[in-house]
Each structure stands twice: as C-alpha cells, then as structure tokens.
Design an enzyme around this catalytic site. Structure first.
Site, PDB file in Angstrom:
ATOM      1  NE  ARG A 130    -105.003  87.355  80.923  1.00 20.07           N
ATOM      2  CZ  ARG A 130    -105.083  88.110  82.013  1.00 20.07           C
ATOM      3  NH1 ARG A 130    -105.308  89.417  81.904  1.00 20.07           N
ATOM      4  NH2 ARG A 130    -104.959  87.576  83.202  1.00 20.07           N
ATOM      5  N   GLY A 154     -98.370  96.475  80.180  1.00 22.48           N
ATOM      6  CA  GLY A 154     -97.937  96.955  81.498  1.00 22.48           C
ATOM      7  C   GLY A 154     -96.499  96.589  81.787  1.00 22.48           C
ATOM      8  CG  ASP A 208     -98.894  89.440  84.760  1.00 28.79           C
ATOM      9  OD1 ASP A 208     -98.897  88.617  83.815  1.00 28.79           O
ATOM     10  OD2 ASP A 208     -99.682  90.410  84.813  1.00 28.79           O
ATOM     11  CB  CYS A 260     -98.139  91.194  81.673  1.00 30.42           C
ATOM     12  SG  CYS A 260     -98.341  92.620  80.599  1.00 30.42           S
ATOM     13  N   GLY A 261    -100.499  89.877  80.548  1.00 32.05           N
ATOM     14  CA  GLY A 261    -101.682  89.539  79.753  1.00 32.05           C
ATOM     15  C   GLY A 261    -101.629  90.158  78.364  1.00 32.05           C
ATOM     16  CB  THR A 262    -101.914  93.550  77.169  1.00 27.83           C
ATOM     17  OG1 THR A 262    -101.227  94.259  78.220  1.00 27.83           O
ATOM     18  CG2 THR A 262    -103.392  93.436  77.499  1.00 27.83           C
ATOM     19  N   GLY A 263     -98.894  92.337  77.517  1.00 27.74           N
ATOM     20  CA  GLY A 263     -97.510  92.737  77.250  1.00 27.74           C
ATOM     21  C   GLY A 263     -97.300  94.232  77.448  1.00 27.74           C
ATOM     22  CG  HIS A 290     -84.823  99.254  62.004  1.00 31.97           C
ATOM     23  ND1 HIS A 290     -85.751  99.940  61.257  1.00 31.97           N
ATOM     24  CD2 HIS A 290     -84.224  98.395  61.134  1.00 31.97           C
ATOM     25  CE1 HIS A 290     -85.721  99.511  60.007  1.00 31.97           C
ATOM     26  NE2 HIS A 290     -84.808  98.560  59.907  1.00 31.97           N
ATOM     27  CG  ASN A 291     -86.204  99.773  67.484  1.00 27.03           C
ATOM     28  OD1 ASN A 291     -87.123  98.994  67.213  1.00 27.03           O
ATOM     29  ND2 ASN A 291     -86.140 100.993  66.971  1.00 27.03           N
ATOM     30  NE  ARG A 302     -81.521 103.924  58.013  1.00 23.19           N
ATOM     31  CZ  ARG A 302     -81.061 102.759  57.543  1.00 23.19           C
ATOM     32  NH1 ARG A 302     -79.760 102.532  57.435  1.00 23.19           N
ATOM     33  NH2 ARG A 302     -81.909 101.801  57.195  1.00 23.19           N
ATOM     34  CG  HIS A 303     -80.941 101.649  62.411  1.00 22.51           C
ATOM     35  ND1 HIS A 303     -82.165 102.271  62.301  1.00 22.51           N
ATOM     36  CD2 HIS A 303     -80.808 100.876  61.301  1.00 22.51           C
ATOM     37  CE1 HIS A 303     -82.750 101.879  61.184  1.00 22.51           C
ATOM     38  NE2 HIS A 303     -81.956 101.035  60.555  1.00 22.51           N
ATOM     39  NE  ARG A 358     -82.983 107.437  62.259  1.00 22.66           N
ATOM     40  CZ  ARG A 358     -83.160 106.905  61.059  1.00 22.66           C
ATOM     41  NH1 ARG A 358     -83.440 105.619  60.915  1.00 22.66           N
ATOM     42  NH2 ARG A 358     -83.064 107.655  59.979  1.00 22.66           N
TER      43      ARG A 358
HETATM   44  C1  RB5 Z   1    -103.551  91.395  84.680  1.00 19.03           C
HETATM   45  O1  RB5 Z   1    -104.908  91.121  84.755  1.00 19.03           O
HETATM   46  C2  RB5 Z   1    -103.255  92.294  83.485  1.00 19.03           C
HETATM   47  O2  RB5 Z   1    -103.680  93.594  83.781  1.00 19.03           O
HETATM   48  C3  RB5 Z   1    -101.784  92.270  83.160  1.00 19.03           C
HETATM   49  O3  RB5 Z   1    -101.393  90.961  82.890  1.00 19.03           O
HETATM   50  C4  RB5 Z   1    -101.344  93.089  81.958  1.00 19.03           C
HETATM   51  O4  RB5 Z   1    -102.112  92.817  80.838  1.00 19.03           O
HETATM   52  C5  RB5 Z   1    -101.145  94.516  82.191  1.00 19.03           C
HETATM   53  O5  RB5 Z   1    -100.771  95.291  81.302  1.00 19.03           O
END
Ligand code: RB5
Length: 142
Positions: A108, A69, A7, A64-67, A97-98, A132-133, A136
C-alpha cells in the site's frame, strides 16, 4: 531460488512481482497467501524467513500493507536480515552494506513500477564484502 510471501495487503503486488520474476527467468517459491482474503502477516513472514534461514531459498521477498509487520516478523528468525525498502537507493545500500537476504515491501506504499525496480536492484546488487561491513553484520547476532 527466491522465496516470496505476502498477506492480503501485499497480495496484488506479489502477483506482479511473480510475473516479473517469471519474465526474468528467475525461479521462485510462493509461500502464500494465495487469495486476497484477510489473513495474518506473521504466518507468511515466518514461512519465507525460515526458507531463507535454512538455506532452502537464497533470497526472500515479503510484502504486507506497509511492509512493517512482515519485516519485524522475519527479523525475529536468526540469520535473517530483512530490509524494508521504499526506494532503489536503500535497496542497493542494504545489499552492499547489510548483505540483506530478504526484501520487504509495502503493497500500500509503493506502486508496482517502483516496486519492480526495487526488486531488480535488490536481486542484482552483490554484497560489497568489505571488512567493515562484515564486522558490523557479525555484530548483529552477537
Ligand atoms: C493489514 O491490514 C496490515 O496491518 C498489514 O498488511 C501490515 O501493514 C502490517 O504491518
């Protein structure tokens, strides 16, 4: 073939990663977003996840911003194991493992230098193949 998508919060980092993949001679398909304007991460998380789940692409990278969502979204698609990584230890472990098939990053959260090392670790580490992996992993979708 690597599927990549983000995004607006991951747009800049996606550009850096695509340039890096090009330098490494790795093929990728960019599922967007194609501009830094505000947009909805589920659109891009689903597009990359479907490309990997269908076999059209071997691995995926989503940002995304945090990864958070975008990884939650991708993990809703059957067959997808998306791992949100903020360090190389986790990127290596999730392959070993996964057998994670999608790497999620927070644009961000991690700087470009670390992000590229995480990408390389993720792409270059094979699944261990340990019984084992495998057991799982098969239990995840039971
Ligand atoms: C967008 O502002 C932010 O919510 C999105 O990039 C993400 O971090 C969602 O998890």
């Amino acid at each position: 073939m690597i599927a990549i998508g983000s995004d607006h919060g991951g747009f800049e980092l996606k550009q850096e990663i695509m340039a890096h993949l090009e330098k490494r001679g790795l093929e990728y398909k960019d599922f967007g977003t194609y501009t830094p304007e505000s947009c909805d991460y589920p659109v891009y998380g689903k597009a990359v996840a479907r490309a990997v789940a269908s076999g059209a692409c071997d691995r995926g990278i989503i940002i995304c911003g945090t990864g958070i969502g975008i990884s939650i979204t991708a993990n809703k698609i059957p067959g997808i194991r998306a791992a949100l990584c903020t360090d190389c230890f986790c990127a290596e472990a999730t392959r070993l493992h996964n057998d994670a098939n999608i790497l999620a990053l927070g644009g961000r959260v991690v700087g470009p230098g670390l992000a590229l090392k995480i990408v390389d670790t993720f792409l270059d580490t094979p699944f261990s193949g340990d019984e084992r992996h495998k057991r799982r992993i098969s239990m995840i979708e039971d």
